[in-house]
Write a protein that holds these residues in place. Sequence first.
Motif, PDB file in Angstrom:
ATOM      1  N   ARG A   1       0.850  -1.188   0.000  1.00  0.00           N
ATOM      2  CA  ARG A   1       0.000   0.000   0.000  1.00  0.00           C
ATOM      3  C   ARG A   1       0.886   1.238   0.000  1.00  0.00           C
ATOM      4  O   ARG A   1       1.765   1.375   0.849  1.00  0.00           O
ATOM      5  N   ARG A   2       0.668   2.117  -0.975  1.00  0.00           N
ATOM      6  CA  ARG A   2       1.479   3.338  -1.054  1.00  0.00           C
ATOM      7  C   ARG A   2       0.563   4.553  -1.087  1.00  0.00           C
ATOM      8  O   ARG A   2      -0.595   4.456  -1.473  1.00  0.00           O
TER       9      ARG A   2
ATOM     10  N   THR B   1      -4.317   6.618  -2.052  1.00  0.00           N
ATOM     11  CA  THR B   1      -3.661   5.415  -1.545  1.00  0.00           C
ATOM     12  C   THR B   1      -3.929   4.330  -2.578  1.00  0.00           C
ATOM     13  O   THR B   1      -4.982   4.324  -3.222  1.00  0.00           O
ATOM     14  N   ALA B   2      -2.962   3.444  -2.804  1.00  0.00           N
ATOM     15  CA  ALA B   2      -3.104   2.422  -3.832  1.00  0.00           C
ATOM     16  C   ALA B   2      -2.195   1.244  -3.527  1.00  0.00           C
ATOM     17  O   ALA B   2      -1.179   1.389  -2.851  1.00  0.00           O
ATOM     18  N   GLU B   3      -2.616   0.110  -4.081  1.00  0.00           N
ATOM     19  CA  GLU B   3      -1.807  -1.109  -3.984  1.00  0.00           C
ATOM     20  C   GLU B   3      -0.910  -1.133  -5.228  1.00  0.00           C
ATOM     21  O   GLU B   3      -1.383  -1.419  -6.327  1.00  0.00           O
ATOM     22  N   ALA B   4       0.346  -0.774  -5.064  1.00  0.00           N
ATOM     23  CA  ALA B   4       1.250  -0.651  -6.210  1.00  0.00           C
ATOM     24  C   ALA B   4       1.776  -2.015  -6.637  1.00  0.00           C
ATOM     25  O   ALA B   4       2.128  -2.846  -5.813  1.00  0.00           O
TER      26      ALA B   4
ATOM     27  N   GLU C   1       4.711  -3.309  -7.793  1.00  0.00           N
ATOM     28  CA  GLU C   1       6.073  -2.836  -7.601  1.00  0.00           C
ATOM     29  C   GLU C   1       6.932  -2.724  -8.870  1.00  0.00           C
ATOM     30  O   GLU C   1       7.947  -3.400  -8.986  1.00  0.00           O
TER      31      GLU C   1
ATOM     32  N   VAL D   1       3.468   4.097 -12.231  1.00  0.00           N
ATOM     33  CA  VAL D   1       3.438   2.855 -11.464  1.00  0.00           C
ATOM     34  C   VAL D   1       2.035   2.265 -11.618  1.00  0.00           C
ATOM     35  O   VAL D   1       1.053   2.922 -11.264  1.00  0.00           O
TER      36      VAL D   1
ATOM     37  N   CYS E   1      -1.165   0.424 -10.572  1.00  0.00           N
ATOM     38  CA  CYS E   1      -1.694   0.223  -9.223  1.00  0.00           C
ATOM     39  C   CYS E   1      -3.077  -0.398  -9.266  1.00  0.00           C
ATOM     40  O   CYS E   1      -3.832  -0.193 -10.214  1.00  0.00           O
ATOM     41  N   GLN E   2      -3.416  -1.147  -8.220  1.00  0.00           N
ATOM     42  CA  GLN E   2      -4.760  -1.682  -8.040  1.00  0.00           C
ATOM     43  C   GLN E   2      -5.365  -1.059  -6.798  1.00  0.00           C
ATOM     44  O   GLN E   2      -4.653  -0.556  -5.942  1.00  0.00           O
TER      45      GLN E   2
ATOM     46  N   ALA F   1      -6.910   1.671  -6.233  1.00  0.00           N
ATOM     47  CA  ALA F   1      -6.526   3.067  -5.987  1.00  0.00           C
ATOM     48  C   ALA F   1      -7.747   3.881  -5.585  1.00  0.00           C
ATOM     49  O   ALA F   1      -8.810   3.754  -6.186  1.00  0.00           O
TER      50      ALA F   1
ATOM     51  N   PHE G   1       4.355   9.828  -5.691  1.00  0.00           N
ATOM     52  CA  PHE G   1       4.468   8.908  -4.553  1.00  0.00           C
ATOM     53  C   PHE G   1       5.335   9.486  -3.428  1.00  0.00           C
ATOM     54  O   PHE G   1       6.387  10.083  -3.676  1.00  0.00           O
TER      55      PHE G   1
END
Length: 132
Positions: free
Chosen positions: A2-3, A15-18, A20, A41, A43-44, A46, A90
């Motif tokens: 989570r980024r 906020t998002a699940e990057a 990587e 990047v 991301c999911q 988001a 980010f």
Amino acid sequence: MRRTGSCLCGQATFTAEALERLQACHCSMCRKWVGGPFMAVPCQQATFSGPVKRYASSEGFERGFCSECGSSLFFHPKGSGLHGIPIGLFDDQTGLPFKTEFFIDQKPGCYAFANETRQMTAAEFRETFRKG
Ligand SMILES: [Zn+2]
Ligand SMILES: [Zn+2]
């Protein structure tokens, strides 16, 4: 992982699940949109908040930006769970190796990245991502 991140003025946040990795797109639309190659990047999941405006840039695709400061926030194939978010937004830009360059045949001759990446032409990109 989570980024989190934000735009230039700080009012639009996410906020998002990057996934990587870092990708670049050299297509003419992306270069108009961010003023150079679009380094994003994928991301999911988001979620964005603040003054976010959406622009339908082409059939099935939208691009989001901060209506206050104009920062590019995301590229999103509609109906997909994916958002391409610019690396520069980010808070933590580590752990995101540069992997792929899209639309390499639309890249202007005035620059080239030295990173070892997988380079895809517009035709190869469409072939790979058309399905699904
Ligand atoms: Zn902003
Ligand atoms: Zn592009």
